[in-house]
Design a protein around this motif. Structure first.
Motif, PDB file in Angstrom:
ATOM      1  N   LEU A  21       0.830  -1.206   0.000  1.00  0.00           N
ATOM      2  CA  LEU A  21       0.000   0.000   0.000  1.00  0.00           C
ATOM      3  C   LEU A  21       0.867   1.259   0.000  1.00  0.00           C
ATOM      4  CD1 LEU A  21      -2.820  -0.971   2.495  1.00  0.00           C
ATOM      5  CD2 LEU A  21      -3.031  -0.646   0.056  1.00  0.00           C
ATOM      6  N   GLY A  24       2.234   1.730  -3.407  1.00  0.00           N
ATOM      7  CA  GLY A  24       1.141   2.147  -4.279  1.00  0.00           C
ATOM      8  C   GLY A  24       0.805   3.620  -4.091  1.00  0.00           C
ATOM      9  N   ALA A  25       0.776   4.050  -2.825  1.00  0.00           N
ATOM     10  CA  ALA A  25       0.475   5.456  -2.559  1.00  0.00           C
ATOM     11  C   ALA A  25       1.554   6.346  -3.160  1.00  0.00           C
ATOM     12  CB  ALA A  25       0.388   5.682  -1.054  1.00  0.00           C
ATOM     13  N   SER A  28       1.049   6.488  -6.981  1.00  0.00           N
ATOM     14  CA  SER A  28      -0.124   7.245  -7.419  1.00  0.00           C
ATOM     15  C   SER A  28       0.085   8.737  -7.160  1.00  0.00           C
ATOM     16  CB  SER A  28      -1.394   6.726  -6.759  1.00  0.00           C
ATOM     17  OG  SER A  28      -1.452   7.121  -5.440  1.00  0.00           O
ATOM     18  N   ASP A 114       0.527  -6.222  -5.849  1.00  0.00           N
ATOM     19  CA  ASP A 114      -0.709  -6.870  -5.375  1.00  0.00           C
ATOM     20  C   ASP A 114      -1.864  -5.901  -5.480  1.00  0.00           C
ATOM     21  OD1 ASP A 114       0.831  -8.713  -2.668  1.00  0.00           O
ATOM     22  OD2 ASP A 114       0.408  -9.263  -4.735  1.00  0.00           O
ATOM     23  N   PHE A 115      -2.966  -6.323  -6.064  1.00  0.00           N
ATOM     24  CA  PHE A 115      -4.203  -5.546  -6.170  1.00  0.00           C
ATOM     25  C   PHE A 115      -4.101  -4.365  -7.126  1.00  0.00           C
ATOM     26  CE2 PHE A 115      -5.974  -7.973  -2.960  1.00  0.00           C
ATOM     27  CZ  PHE A 115      -5.202  -7.951  -1.810  1.00  0.00           C
ATOM     28  N   VAL A 116      -2.973  -4.192  -7.816  1.00  0.00           N
ATOM     29  CA  VAL A 116      -2.844  -2.991  -8.629  1.00  0.00           C
ATOM     30  C   VAL A 116      -3.385  -3.220 -10.031  1.00  0.00           C
ATOM     31  CG1 VAL A 116      -1.237  -1.363  -9.629  1.00  0.00           C
ATOM     32  CG2 VAL A 116      -0.843  -2.226  -7.353  1.00  0.00           C
ATOM     33  N   GLU A 117      -4.115  -2.235 -10.543  1.00  0.00           N
ATOM     34  CA  GLU A 117      -4.520  -2.235 -11.949  1.00  0.00           C
ATOM     35  C   GLU A 117      -4.080  -0.895 -12.499  1.00  0.00           C
ATOM     36  OE1 GLU A 117      -8.663  -4.522 -11.539  1.00  0.00           O
ATOM     37  OE2 GLU A 117      -8.658  -2.972 -13.081  1.00  0.00           O
ATOM     38  N   PRO A 119      -4.238   2.484 -14.328  1.00  0.00           N
ATOM     39  CA  PRO A 119      -5.391   3.284 -14.753  1.00  0.00           C
ATOM     40  C   PRO A 119      -5.381   3.505 -16.259  1.00  0.00           C
ATOM     41  CG  PRO A 119      -3.728   4.682 -13.757  1.00  0.00           C
ATOM     42  CD  PRO A 119      -3.241   3.279 -13.603  1.00  0.00           C
ATOM     43  N   TYR A 127       5.383   0.296 -13.547  1.00  0.00           N
ATOM     44  CA  TYR A 127       5.108   0.347 -12.117  1.00  0.00           C
ATOM     45  C   TYR A 127       6.263  -0.187 -11.277  1.00  0.00           C
ATOM     46  CZ  TYR A 127       2.123   0.110  -7.975  1.00  0.00           C
ATOM     47  OH  TYR A 127       1.562   0.286  -6.740  1.00  0.00           O
TER      48      TYR A 127
ATOM     49  N   LYS B 131     -11.153  -5.605  -2.666  1.00  0.00           N
ATOM     50  CA  LYS B 131      -9.936  -5.835  -3.455  1.00  0.00           C
ATOM     51  C   LYS B 131      -9.734  -4.703  -4.443  1.00  0.00           C
ATOM     52  CE  LYS B 131      -9.517 -10.765  -3.157  1.00  0.00           C
ATOM     53  NZ  LYS B 131     -10.675 -11.627  -3.424  1.00  0.00           N
ATOM     54  N   MET B 134      -8.240  -1.590  -2.947  1.00  0.00           N
ATOM     55  CA  MET B 134      -6.835  -1.658  -2.568  1.00  0.00           C
ATOM     56  C   MET B 134      -5.938  -1.160  -3.691  1.00  0.00           C
ATOM     57  SD  MET B 134      -6.275  -3.330   0.428  1.00  0.00           S
ATOM     58  CE  MET B 134      -5.109  -4.657   0.441  1.00  0.00           C
ATOM     59  N   ASN B 135      -6.501  -0.982  -4.869  1.00  0.00           N
ATOM     60  CA  ASN B 135      -5.738  -0.451  -5.993  1.00  0.00           C
ATOM     61  C   ASN B 135      -5.348   0.987  -5.675  1.00  0.00           C
ATOM     62  OD1 ASN B 135      -4.730   0.338  -8.439  1.00  0.00           O
ATOM     63  ND2 ASN B 135      -6.609   0.058  -9.585  1.00  0.00           N
ATOM     64  N   PRO B 136      -4.045   1.300  -5.658  1.00  0.00           N
ATOM     65  CA  PRO B 136      -3.648   2.654  -5.261  1.00  0.00           C
ATOM     66  C   PRO B 136      -4.146   3.728  -6.214  1.00  0.00           C
ATOM     67  CG  PRO B 136      -1.774   1.439  -6.125  1.00  0.00           C
ATOM     68  CD  PRO B 136      -2.885   0.466  -5.966  1.00  0.00           C
ATOM     69  N   PHE B 137      -4.501   3.338  -7.443  1.00  0.00           N
ATOM     70  CA  PHE B 137      -4.938   4.345  -8.396  1.00  0.00           C
ATOM     71  C   PHE B 137      -6.430   4.634  -8.298  1.00  0.00           C
ATOM     72  CE2 PHE B 137      -0.960   4.758 -10.212  1.00  0.00           C
ATOM     73  CZ  PHE B 137      -0.407   3.514 -10.468  1.00  0.00           C
ATOM     74  N   GLU B 139      -9.591   6.116  -6.473  1.00  0.00           N
ATOM     75  CA  GLU B 139      -9.965   7.026  -5.394  1.00  0.00           C
ATOM     76  C   GLU B 139     -11.359   6.670  -4.929  1.00  0.00           C
ATOM     77  OE1 GLU B 139      -8.594  11.124  -6.790  1.00  0.00           O
ATOM     78  OE2 GLU B 139     -10.080  11.542  -5.223  1.00  0.00           O
ATOM     79  N   SER B 146     -13.377  -0.181 -13.840  1.00  0.00           N
ATOM     80  CA  SER B 146     -12.546  -1.334 -14.172  1.00  0.00           C
ATOM     81  C   SER B 146     -13.359  -2.441 -14.847  1.00  0.00           C
ATOM     82  CB  SER B 146     -11.910  -1.851 -12.877  1.00  0.00           C
ATOM     83  OG  SER B 146     -11.687  -3.219 -12.935  1.00  0.00           O
ATOM     84  N   ASN B 148     -12.458  -5.478 -15.142  1.00  0.00           N
ATOM     85  CA  ASN B 148     -12.337  -6.639 -14.282  1.00  0.00           C
ATOM     86  C   ASN B 148     -13.457  -6.678 -13.242  1.00  0.00           C
ATOM     87  OD1 ASN B 148     -11.173  -8.877 -13.232  1.00  0.00           O
ATOM     88  ND2 ASN B 148      -9.620  -7.786 -12.043  1.00  0.00           N
TER      89      ASN B 148
END
Lengths: 180, 163
Positions: A21, A24-25, A28, A114-117, A119, A127, B131, B134-137, B139, B146, B148
């Motif tokens: 996290l 990720g922060a 972003s 983990d958990f990242v997509e 944008p 990344y 889940k 949890m994606n940092p992008f 908001e 998404s 997905n």
């Protein structure tokens, strides 16, 4: 430089999710500040470089490895000891070039992503390029100049994340100007 | 009942003179902290999937869901559960709700009782939502775009709602 005796593993462990996290922060926020994917990539590499030049000391102190005799040994140490120590993963070393100066590290479950997509509209964002910078910085401190690039990225649809490491040259210790 | 609630009801009963609905339709919306829709999806039985009046139904569904938010906000304080079961009824539409720990409200409009299916659906969507957040992008409170996430909601909808 003296080597410390191996100290017991750090008892102040950080949760892996917190690490993911946090990173990720960071990414972003960088994206919001710079907006341009290439600038963010450059910044992430610089951040990685700064981490690498410091992490190498910690690594050498904790792992007690001796000097590697050739580039293949270096690759093995990076994948089996360094990555294991810092990220808890062991990427596979493959795709050696015929001259033996380039290899690939294949990472399957990258804890950073983990958990990242990614944008929309930011397809050029690398990344994980903080790993490239870190490798470059760390190896520079042990007199190896390398070039590290991401050639495959799980966030962009590939099956694995592939880092391509290319040996450029051996760095000689430069004597500071004014000394003998 | 608020004046707005009554207004919606009269509007709706007028509308009902014109068309009629059959069983098995669901409208799901995730509502953010400012009563903004963050994600919407409807699940229709295949017979109704090509109904040209679907656009009108969507506006109506949004009205009904919005009108029920007051009741959701009242009821969420009365129970420890996230799942609030049925909070409102609007002519033949039932409204069920689920409130997450971060006060995101999942609202489901349905015209047949399907408590178990809806409860399971909400649980799975909750996990998917966590889940995704949890994606940092992403908001919080912004629309979820998404592909997905959409696929997962469609999958769970087909599994728990329209079997």
């Amino acid at each position: 430089m003296s080597r410390q005796t191996a100290r017991p593993t750090d008892s102040r462990k950080v949760s892996a999710e917190l690490f993911t996290l946090t990173y990720g922060a960071l990414v972003s926020q960088l994206l919001k500040d710079y907006e341009n994917d290439d600038d963010v990539n450059k910044q992430l590499e610089k951040i990685g470089y700064n981490i690498g030049i410091r992490a190498i000391e910690d690594f050498l102190a904790r792992s007690n490895v001796t000097r590697c005799n050739d580039f293949r040994e270096t690759a093995d140490v990076i994948s089996k000891i360094a990555f294991k120590m810092f990220l808890g993963i062991s990427p596979a070393v493959t795709n050696w070039s015929p001259a033996g100066d380039e290899f690939s590290l294949l990472i399957e479950n990258n804890p950073l992503t983990d958990f990242v997509e990614l944008p929309e509209g930011h397809n050029k964002l690398n990344y994980s390029c903080v790993l490239c910078g870190a490798l470059k910085g760390a190896l520079e401190m042990v007199q190896l100049e390398v070039d590290v690039k991401i050639v495959q990225d799980q966030l962009k649809g590939d099956n694995v994340t592939e880092l391509r490491v290319k040996f450029i040259k051996r760095l000689e210790d430069a004597i500071p100007a004014g000394e003998d | 009942m608020t004046a707005v609630h009554i207004l919606y009801k009269t509007f709706y009963s007028l509308y009902r003179l014109i068309c009629s609905m059959s069983g098995g339709s669901y409208y799901f919306v995730i509502v953010g902290h400012h009563d903004n829709p963050v994600f919407e999806m409807d699940f229709m039985p295949s017979a109704k999937a090509n109904d040209p009046k679907r656009e009108d139904h969507r506006h109506l569904n949004q009205f009904i869901a919005h009108a029920s938010l007051d009741l959701v906000d009242e009821q969420m304080w009365t129970t420890n559960n996230m799942y609030l079961k049925m909070v409102d009824k609007f002519n033949e539409w039932f409204v069920s709700a689920f409130v997450t720990a971060s006060r995101m409200r999942f609202v489901m409009l349905h015209d047949e009782k399907n408590e178990d299916g809806i409860k399971n659906f909400f649980q799975e969507i909750y996990e998917t939502y966590v889940k995704h957040s949890m994606n940092p992008f992403y908001e919080i409170n912004t629309p979820i775009k998404s592909a997905n996430f959409e696929r997962k909601v469609q999958f769970y909808g087909r599994k728990y709602l329209t079997t």
